[in-house]
Scaffold this motif. Structure first.
Motif, short mmCIF file in Angstrom:
data_model
loop_
_atom_site.label_atom_id
_atom_site.label_comp_id
_atom_site.label_asym_id
_atom_site.label_seq_id
_atom_site.Cartn_x
_atom_site.Cartn_y
_atom_site.Cartn_z
N UNK A 485 0.81 -1.22 0.00
CA UNK A 485 0.00 0.00 0.00
C UNK A 485 0.84 1.27 0.00
N UNK A 486 2.11 1.18 -0.36
CA UNK A 486 3.03 2.31 -0.28
C UNK A 486 2.85 3.25 -1.46
N UNK A 487 2.80 4.57 -1.18
CA UNK A 487 2.77 5.58 -2.24
C UNK A 487 4.19 5.76 -2.78
N UNK A 488 4.36 5.55 -4.07
CA UNK A 488 5.69 5.62 -4.67
C UNK A 488 5.92 6.92 -5.43
N UNK A 489 4.88 7.68 -5.74
CA UNK A 489 5.02 8.94 -6.45
C UNK A 489 4.19 10.02 -5.76
N UNK A 490 4.48 11.27 -6.08
CA UNK A 490 3.75 12.38 -5.49
C UNK A 490 2.28 12.34 -5.89
N UNK A 491 1.98 11.77 -7.06
CA UNK A 491 0.60 11.70 -7.53
C UNK A 491 -0.25 10.77 -6.67
N UNK A 492 0.40 9.87 -5.93
CA UNK A 492 -0.33 8.93 -5.08
C UNK A 492 -0.56 9.46 -3.67
N UNK A 493 -0.07 10.66 -3.37
CA UNK A 493 -0.22 11.23 -2.04
C UNK A 493 -1.69 11.50 -1.73
N UNK A 494 -2.11 11.14 -0.52
CA UNK A 494 -3.46 11.43 -0.06
C UNK A 494 -3.55 12.91 0.32
N UNK A 495 -4.43 13.65 -0.32
CA UNK A 495 -4.56 15.08 -0.06
C UNK A 495 -6.01 15.52 -0.22
#
Length: 530
Positions: A485-495
């Protein structure tokens, strides 16, 4: 990557100094009120980093002082492989507040960092400043002398903001194993946004200037490396950001391409902050909550409200246990007893380092059995982030109505506290403050759970629950919801940021109308906000 906001007392609405911000850590977070303590002669503390850090090191022992201050802290368990528990500062019994903020050193310094490295890490410095300093200036003097004596163990460069009711200081600690550090005073007419931390003009004769401090080698080392030349550069000062730092990450980045990086240009944020003057407590609460930077990476939210005409026991840290974008602040005066923090707001195993590798000790079973406030507010963030145009105004309005009630009651509570103290009823005074903190923290959790239930219900009704897409490699059979479940790019950041809600800096209470209504209209109509 953290953020810090300093506003001097001449630029605030009530003559206070304001220091706000948070840290970015992939970790659990909880609240600690650490009591003042006496320590036996010969006591030591362990500081530094281990071989597991991003830049490996060795732990060392240094002497402990006979007395350590009481302080309030947001505590967490993981950053750059450093040994837990960790802190970025907080507020101590003398009204000294501290913030730790990233500040990347130039690549040559990072590369020359010895392996293993030795010295105090950023969290050691922040904690010791809270434990030992009586003023912001003293916080720099103490931490600077520790670096001079024992060295600095880095993850690539760092900074701190320290403040009291009269002034602030920004301090930069550089990578490289050379013990390089520098500090600049921030006066009553100054603002500073560290995002990252920086110092520009630093006088060559800083030892003769009360507004600056630094390691003895801060000028000469730059000359030796050929990074600064008094014959070709300005002979009277050195631009530390240019000489020892890296360019601000947001410089030249288009907001439409990457708003999170684009806003990380401190001078731009400072102009925005100056335009808000006189800055109120509410303004700072809203600024730290701002979804341009408060997101899943913001571990907590803090605003130290350092007032000139109250006893230190009433200096107050407004604290959101995790990202303030979906977490209410609760005021915690330094007078509060450590037991004022409900068990729901202390350490739990969710996202805590090493928690997945061993079983729970029975000693912690009752504590772990309680709901974990950080987890509950994270749930609210994750639901809200899916459709922020629908839900963020409602969530924000509800939280800020709650906070305005807490602000309105401060005067009566503080007057009652002072009356009890003046009549010699110190225990009753502390109990009054502690009971209020305990009750309001628990009420904030209840509000968060109520909001989560509402947003979840409306999400299911309007959209359903989006499940993860399959990203397995050819030949694998694991379903997507069981994969990493790891975010690997800035686009995957929860915001929760959405450009359609881009009214920033936003006044505190801007969305209160939705709290008064009890709902956000688009939740029921299905209409997008415009």
């Amino acid at each position: 990557m953290s953020i810090g906001f300093f506003v001097g007392k001449n630029l605030t609405s009530d003559g206070s100094t304001l220091l706000g911000g948070f840290g970015h850590e992939p970790s659990s977070h909880w609240i600690d009120i650490v009591p003042a303590q006496q320590h036996p002669r010969g006591s030591t503390i362990q500081v530094g980093v281990t071989e597991n850090a991003d830049l490996p090191g060795e732990l060392i022992d240094i002497p402990q002082v006979p007395y350590t201050n009481k302080y309030i802290s947001s505590t967490y368990s993981e950053f750059a492989g450093f040994p837990p528990p960790l802190t970025n500062g907080g507020l101590n019994e003398h009204g000294v507040a501290g913030r730790d903020i990233w500040s990347p050193s130039r690549s040559e310094l990072v590369e020359m960092t010895p392996e293993p490295q030795r010295g105090l890490n950023y969290s050691d410095l922040a904690r010791i400043a809270m434990e030992r300093a009586a003023t912001a200036r003293e916080a720099v003097e103490i931490t600077g002398e520790l670096i001079n004596t024992y060295g600095f163990a880095t993850y690539g460069g760092n900074s701190h903001l320290f403040a009291d009711k009269d002034e602030g200081w920004v301090m930069i600690e550089y990578a490289g194993g050379q013990g390089l550090w520098a500090a600049e005073r921030l006066g009553p007419d100054d603002v500073r946004v560290s995002y990252p931390g920086y110092i520009h003009h630093f006088p060559v004769d800083f030892q003769n200037n009360d507004n600056y401090m630094g390691s003895d080698n801060i000028i000469e080392f730059a000359r030796e490396q050929g990074w600064w030349n008094p014959d070709t550069d300005h002979p009277d000062y050195m631009n530390l950001q240019d000489v020892y730092g890296e360019p601000f990450p947001g410089e030249g980045v288009d907001k439409a391409d990457d708003h999170f990086t684009a806003v990380r240009v401190p001078p731009e944020r400072e102009e925005e902050l100056k335009a808000m003057a006189p800055v109120s407590l509410e303004d700072m609460l809203a600024l730290v909550r701002d979804p341009r930077w408060s997101n899943d990476r913001s571990g907590y939210g803090q605003v130290a409200h350092l007032r000139p005409h109250v006893p230190n026991s009433l200096q107050t840290l407004w604290l959101a246990v995790t990202g303030a974008v979906t977490t209410p602040y609760v005021p915690i005066p330094i007078a509060a007893d450590p037991c004022a923090v409900p068990p729901e707001f202390v350490q739990h195993r969710y996202m805590t380092k090493y928690a997945d590798s061993e079983f729970l000790s029975s000693n912690y079973a009752p504590q772990e059995a309680t709901r974990y406030a950080t987890r509950e507010f994270k749930r609210l963030m994750y639901f809200t982030s899916e459709h922020p145009v629908y839900f963020l105004p409602y969530v924000t309005g509800m939280m800020e109505c709650f906070e305005q009630m807490l602000i309105a009651e401060r005067r009566a509570i503080e007057e009652a506290f002072l009356s009890l103290m003046q009549s010699g009823q110190q225990d009753a005074a502390i109990q009054l403050i502690s009971a209020n903190v305990h009750q309001r923290l628990f009420e904030s959790l209840c509000l968060g759970m109520q909001l989560t239930n509402t947003v979840e219900m409306e999400t299911r009704r309007l959209f359903g629950i989006r499940m993860p897409e399959d990203n397995k490699k050819p030949g694998e059979t694991t379903p997507p919801w069981s994969q990493e479940m790891i975010a690997e790019t800035i686009d995957e950041m929860v915001t929760c940021y959405d450009p359609r809600l881009d009214i920033y800096p936003r006044p505190h209470g801007y969305y209160n109308q939705y709290a008064v209504c009890g709902y956000y209209p688009s939740m029921h109509t299905g209409q997008m906000f415009s």
